[in-house]
Design a protein around this motif. Structure first.
Motif, short mmCIF file in Angstrom:
data_model
loop_
_atom_site.label_atom_id
_atom_site.label_comp_id
_atom_site.label_asym_id
_atom_site.label_seq_id
_atom_site.Cartn_x
_atom_site.Cartn_y
_atom_site.Cartn_z
N GLN A 165 -44.99 123.41 -61.31
CA GLN A 165 -45.12 122.90 -59.95
C GLN A 165 -46.07 121.72 -59.83
O GLN A 165 -45.97 120.93 -58.90
CB GLN A 165 -45.58 124.02 -58.99
CG GLN A 165 -47.01 124.51 -59.24
CD GLN A 165 -47.06 125.69 -60.18
OE1 GLN A 165 -46.12 125.93 -60.92
NE2 GLN A 165 -48.16 126.43 -60.14
N GLY A 166 -47.00 121.56 -60.78
CA GLY A 166 -47.94 120.45 -60.70
C GLY A 166 -47.89 119.57 -61.93
O GLY A 166 -48.90 118.99 -62.30
N LEU A 167 -46.74 119.50 -62.58
CA LEU A 167 -46.64 118.77 -63.83
C LEU A 167 -46.74 117.28 -63.58
O LEU A 167 -45.91 116.69 -62.90
CB LEU A 167 -45.30 119.10 -64.51
CG LEU A 167 -45.24 118.88 -66.02
CD1 LEU A 167 -46.23 119.77 -66.74
CD2 LEU A 167 -43.83 119.16 -66.51
N SER A 168 -47.78 116.66 -64.14
CA SER A 168 -47.99 115.23 -63.99
C SER A 168 -47.46 114.49 -65.21
O SER A 168 -47.07 115.11 -66.21
CB SER A 168 -49.48 114.93 -63.82
OG SER A 168 -50.18 115.22 -65.03
N LEU A 169 -47.48 113.17 -65.14
CA LEU A 169 -47.05 112.36 -66.28
C LEU A 169 -47.94 112.62 -67.49
O LEU A 169 -47.46 112.70 -68.63
CB LEU A 169 -47.07 110.88 -65.90
CG LEU A 169 -46.54 109.90 -66.95
CD1 LEU A 169 -45.09 110.21 -67.30
CD2 LEU A 169 -46.66 108.46 -66.44
N ALA A 170 -49.25 112.76 -67.23
CA ALA A 170 -50.18 113.04 -68.33
C ALA A 170 -49.87 114.39 -68.97
O ALA A 170 -49.89 114.54 -70.19
CB ALA A 170 -51.62 113.02 -67.81
N ASP A 171 -49.59 115.41 -68.12
CA ASP A 171 -49.27 116.73 -68.64
C ASP A 171 -48.01 116.69 -69.49
O ASP A 171 -47.94 117.28 -70.57
CB ASP A 171 -49.07 117.74 -67.49
CG ASP A 171 -50.33 117.93 -66.67
OD1 ASP A 171 -51.42 117.81 -67.23
OD2 ASP A 171 -50.20 118.19 -65.46
N MET A 172 -46.99 115.98 -69.00
CA MET A 172 -45.73 115.89 -69.75
C MET A 172 -45.95 115.19 -71.09
O MET A 172 -45.40 115.62 -72.10
CB MET A 172 -44.69 115.14 -68.92
CG MET A 172 -44.15 115.94 -67.74
SD MET A 172 -42.72 115.16 -66.94
CE MET A 172 -43.53 113.78 -66.12
N ALA A 173 -46.75 114.13 -71.09
CA ALA A 173 -47.01 113.41 -72.34
C ALA A 173 -47.76 114.31 -73.32
O ALA A 173 -47.46 114.32 -74.52
CB ALA A 173 -47.81 112.14 -72.06
N ASN A 174 -48.74 115.08 -72.81
CA ASN A 174 -49.51 115.96 -73.69
C ASN A 174 -48.64 117.07 -74.27
O ASN A 174 -48.71 117.38 -75.46
CB ASN A 174 -50.69 116.57 -72.92
CG ASN A 174 -51.83 115.60 -72.75
OD1 ASN A 174 -52.12 114.81 -73.63
ND2 ASN A 174 -52.47 115.63 -71.59
N HIS A 175 -47.81 117.71 -73.42
CA HIS A 175 -46.92 118.78 -73.90
C HIS A 175 -45.90 118.24 -74.88
O HIS A 175 -45.63 118.85 -75.91
CB HIS A 175 -46.23 119.46 -72.72
CG HIS A 175 -47.14 120.29 -71.87
ND1 HIS A 175 -47.91 121.32 -72.38
CD2 HIS A 175 -47.41 120.26 -70.54
CE1 HIS A 175 -48.62 121.88 -71.41
NE2 HIS A 175 -48.33 121.25 -70.28
N LEU A 176 -45.31 117.08 -74.55
CA LEU A 176 -44.30 116.49 -75.43
C LEU A 176 -44.93 116.08 -76.76
O LEU A 176 -44.36 116.31 -77.83
CB LEU A 176 -43.67 115.28 -74.75
CG LEU A 176 -42.63 114.50 -75.58
CD1 LEU A 176 -41.47 115.41 -75.96
CD2 LEU A 176 -42.14 113.27 -74.81
#
Length: 209
Positions: A165-176
């Protein structure tokens, strides 16, 4: 040694490796992250161009063949050390980073030990994919650390972040980036075993037959 364009690109890539770490000494974050990311991507691009140009222009050389894998390993090792430090020493990053570092040291030592016969251990397509996966993963992690620092004013733990619900661009880059570095680690382990298997005939004692 001839100073051909492919050889110059390889030398520049080797010099860019410590430059990634130097960015964090002379610039404040997140500028250091952006400069390191730009330098890393630029160096990674030369990894493709130097080999392509050397073959296209018939400028392949022993110097280039020797320095190319060293430059690749220096880039990956130094960048991983920097990212691991700025990720809060997240074990989910440390584990694949350890696999990658162990393999690179092991294979380098193996090649040094077998000496002249090392040329018989040809670089496989999977090994090239391994290098590509490492560089894409590292670039993605640099992007994630920079974006996260920009948003939160602190270094993230790689793979850390709010969930959907709060996935940011930074979060996506870190997870990816974290997922990609695990893929790279698996490929790294497979190619390391492959090199070891192919090197076994050169490691046998004379009386082993």
């Amino acid at each position: 040694m001839r100073w051909t364009l492919p050889n110059i690109l390889t030398v520049l890539r080797l010099l860019a490796a410590p430059g990634v770490a130097v960015m964090f000494l002379y610039f404040h974050r997140p500028w250091a992250d952006w400069f390191a990311l730009t330098l890393f991507i630029g160096a990674a691009i030369t990894d493709w161009f130097d080999g392509y140009l050397a073959r296209a222009w018939s400028q392949e050389s022993k110097f280039g063949a020797m320095l190319d894998p060293i430059a690749d390993k220096a880039m990956v090792v130094i960048a991983l050390v920097v990212i691991t430090g700025y990720s809060g020493m997240n074990p989910w990053l440390i584990l694949p980073a350890t696999v990658i570092l162990f393999r690179e040291v092991f294979v380098s030592g193996l090649r040094e030990f077998i000496g002249a016969d090392a040329g018989k251990l040809k670089v496989t397509k999977l090994a090239k994919w391994k290098t590509t996966a490492q560089m894409v993963a590292i670039a993605t992690l640099f992007l994630g650390t920079g974006l996260d620092y920009l948003a939160k004013g602190r270094a993230p733990r790689a793979g850390e972040g709010d969930l959907p619900q709060g996935l940011s661009l930074a979060d996506m880059a870190n997870h990816l980036g974290l997922a990609l570095i695990w893929v790279a680690a698996i490929l790294t382990a497979i190619t390391g075993w492959d090199y070891f298997r192919k090197a076994l005939p050169f490691l046998r004692e004379p009386h082993d037959g």
